[in-house]
Design an enzyme around this catalytic site. Structure first.
Site, PDB file in Angstrom:
ATOM      1  N   LYS A  25       0.852  -1.186   0.000  1.00  0.00           N
ATOM      2  CA  LYS A  25       0.000   0.000   0.000  1.00  0.00           C
ATOM      3  C   LYS A  25       0.892   1.243   0.000  1.00  0.00           C
ATOM      4  CE  LYS A  25      -2.237  -1.407   3.708  1.00  0.00           C
ATOM      5  NZ  LYS A  25      -3.213  -1.465   4.831  1.00  0.00           N
ATOM      6  N   ASN A  41     -13.734   3.345  -5.356  1.00  0.00           N
ATOM      7  CA  ASN A  41     -13.225   3.428  -3.998  1.00  0.00           C
ATOM      8  C   ASN A  41     -12.744   4.840  -3.704  1.00  0.00           C
ATOM      9  OD1 ASN A  41     -10.116   3.681  -3.305  1.00  0.00           O
ATOM     10  ND2 ASN A  41     -10.233   2.636  -5.287  1.00  0.00           N
ATOM     11  N   GLY A  47      -8.533   6.792   0.263  1.00  0.00           N
ATOM     12  CA  GLY A  47      -7.756   7.947   0.699  1.00  0.00           C
ATOM     13  C   GLY A  47      -6.361   7.648   1.202  1.00  0.00           C
ATOM     14  N   ASN A  89       3.894   6.561  -6.671  1.00  0.00           N
ATOM     15  CA  ASN A  89       2.508   6.947  -6.905  1.00  0.00           C
ATOM     16  C   ASN A  89       2.523   8.441  -7.219  1.00  0.00           C
ATOM     17  OD1 ASN A  89      -0.176   7.715  -6.781  1.00  0.00           O
ATOM     18  ND2 ASN A  89      -0.634   6.508  -4.949  1.00  0.00           N
ATOM     19  N   CYS A 101      -0.501  12.546  -6.897  1.00  0.00           N
ATOM     20  CA  CYS A 101      -0.672  13.612  -5.915  1.00  0.00           C
ATOM     21  C   CYS A 101      -0.298  14.962  -6.525  1.00  0.00           C
ATOM     22  CB  CYS A 101       0.222  13.338  -4.712  1.00  0.00           C
ATOM     23  SG  CYS A 101      -0.018  14.468  -3.336  1.00  0.00           S
ATOM     24  N   GLY A 149      -5.860  -3.417 -14.939  1.00  0.00           N
ATOM     25  CA  GLY A 149      -7.143  -2.778 -15.198  1.00  0.00           C
ATOM     26  C   GLY A 149      -8.198  -3.791 -15.582  1.00  0.00           C
ATOM     27  N   GLY A 150      -9.003  -4.242 -14.620  1.00  0.00           N
ATOM     28  CA  GLY A 150     -10.142  -5.108 -14.913  1.00  0.00           C
ATOM     29  C   GLY A 150      -9.813  -6.531 -15.264  1.00  0.00           C
ATOM     30  N   GLY A 171      -6.178  -6.401  -9.240  1.00  0.00           N
ATOM     31  CA  GLY A 171      -6.672  -5.502  -8.209  1.00  0.00           C
ATOM     32  C   GLY A 171      -8.042  -5.886  -7.716  1.00  0.00           C
ATOM     33  N   THR A 172      -9.070  -5.369  -8.364  1.00  0.00           N
ATOM     34  CA  THR A 172     -10.444  -5.564  -7.902  1.00  0.00           C
ATOM     35  C   THR A 172     -10.828  -7.036  -7.816  1.00  0.00           C
ATOM     36  OG1 THR A 172     -11.057  -3.426  -8.841  1.00  0.00           O
ATOM     37  CG2 THR A 172     -12.850  -4.951  -8.379  1.00  0.00           C
TER      38      THR A 172
END
Length: 302
Positions: free
Chosen positions: A45, A69, A72, A127, A130, A243-244, A265-266
């Site tokens: 994470k 999602n 945060g 990442n 931001c 992605g998916g 991921g999902t």
């Protein structure tokens, strides 16, 4: 075995950052998790310099083709991560990739420097979703911003740097090209697409506590294929595509358009061992079609 940025992996499937809590899973399943760990490498994470609580609830909204999602990026901060999380994640049976984020180049450089000294960490993922507090621009949406970030952090480590691209920009390929020109070792894409859901009980108000969130799951698969193909046309860097992905065929589709690794991921929310199944399914496709153009490119690149 697969080689990615000098790291040996047993197969091509990894996790998307923030989509699999290995520490919580081990609390539930014990050492059986280590024996059946589904990923070839583990991406942590996001870690920030200071602790984050994350967004106010509600944080999830289910879609017919996935979810939104608005978590945060809650985390313990650098000190808490080094003290509590890193020792536990170092026990995983696969290489560890740490995802980091900051709102200033100097913050990201401090994070990268801290992990550069840790043998437990095989690579770092930046990442870049931001905003830069000095300019207000999303670092990963602007090639100039990303170039400046990499110029600041590249000297801080010899470990591989993976830049996680945002799909919410004019040209991910332009950003990827800037990443390659300024010292990145790989790129990963796509991150979630920005979206929102309306509260069914409060007309005109968003459901998610953060207002908007990130759309993921099968609904974004077509976007992922398009953007990975576009980025592959611009850079020779290794690519982690995501992605998916729900099956080995979906994973191999990403490989065929240019991905070297594929992140899940999902689908892991639905089935925590989905990655192991997808890796096995994908291997049948790669064995059946071992000599396609992307494999030839990968051999030259590595």
């Amino acid at each position: 075995m697969i080689e990615f940025c000098g790291i040996e992996l047993e197969h091509r499937i990894v996790n998307g950052s923030g989509t699999f809590d290995a520490i919580a899973a081990r609390r539930v399943f014990g050492d059986a998790l280590l024996e059946r760990f589904p990923f070839a490498a583990f991406v942590s994470k996001t870690v920030t310099l200071e602790p984050r609580q994350g967004n106010a609830p509600p944080r999830l909204w289910e879609l017919p083709g996935g979810m939104i999602n608005s978590i945060g990026l809650p985390n313990k901060g650098l000190e808490g991560y080094l003290r509590e999380d890193l020792p536990q994640l170092a026990e995983l049976p696969v290489p560890l990739i740490v995802n980091v984020m900051g709102s200033r180049r100097e913050d990201v450089a401090l994070l990268v420097s801290a992990f550069a000294e840790r043998d437990e960490v095989a690579a770092l993922e930046l990442n870049v979703s931001c905003p830069n507090v000095k300019t207000g621009l999303i670092m990963g949406a602007d090639p100039v911003e990303l170039a400046g970030l990499l110029d600041a952090v590249r000297p801080c480590t010899d470990k591989p740097l993976i830049v996680k691209l945002t799909p919410n920009c004019a040209s991910p390929a332009d950003v990827a090209a800037a990443a390659e020109a300024h010292g990145a070792d790989a790129v990963s894409l796509i991150n979630t697409l920005r979206g929102m859901a309306m509260d069914p009980h409060r007309p005109g108000e968003p459901w998610l506590g953060g207002g908007t969130g990130g759309v993921s799951g099968p609904a974004v698969r077509a976007v992922a294929l398009s953007q990975v193909r576009e980025v592959r046309g611009r850079v020779s860097l290794p690519i982690v595509g995501m992605g998916g992905v729900q099956s080995g065929r979906h994973a191999d589709d990403l490989r065929q358009v240019g991905a070297d690794l594929v992140a899940i991921g999902t689908e892991s929310f639905r089935d925590p061992l989905a990655a192991a199944r997808i890796a096995a399914e994908m291997s049948r496709f790669t064995e059946a079609f071992p000599a396609n153009a992307q494999d030839a490119i990968a051999v030259v690149r590595h």
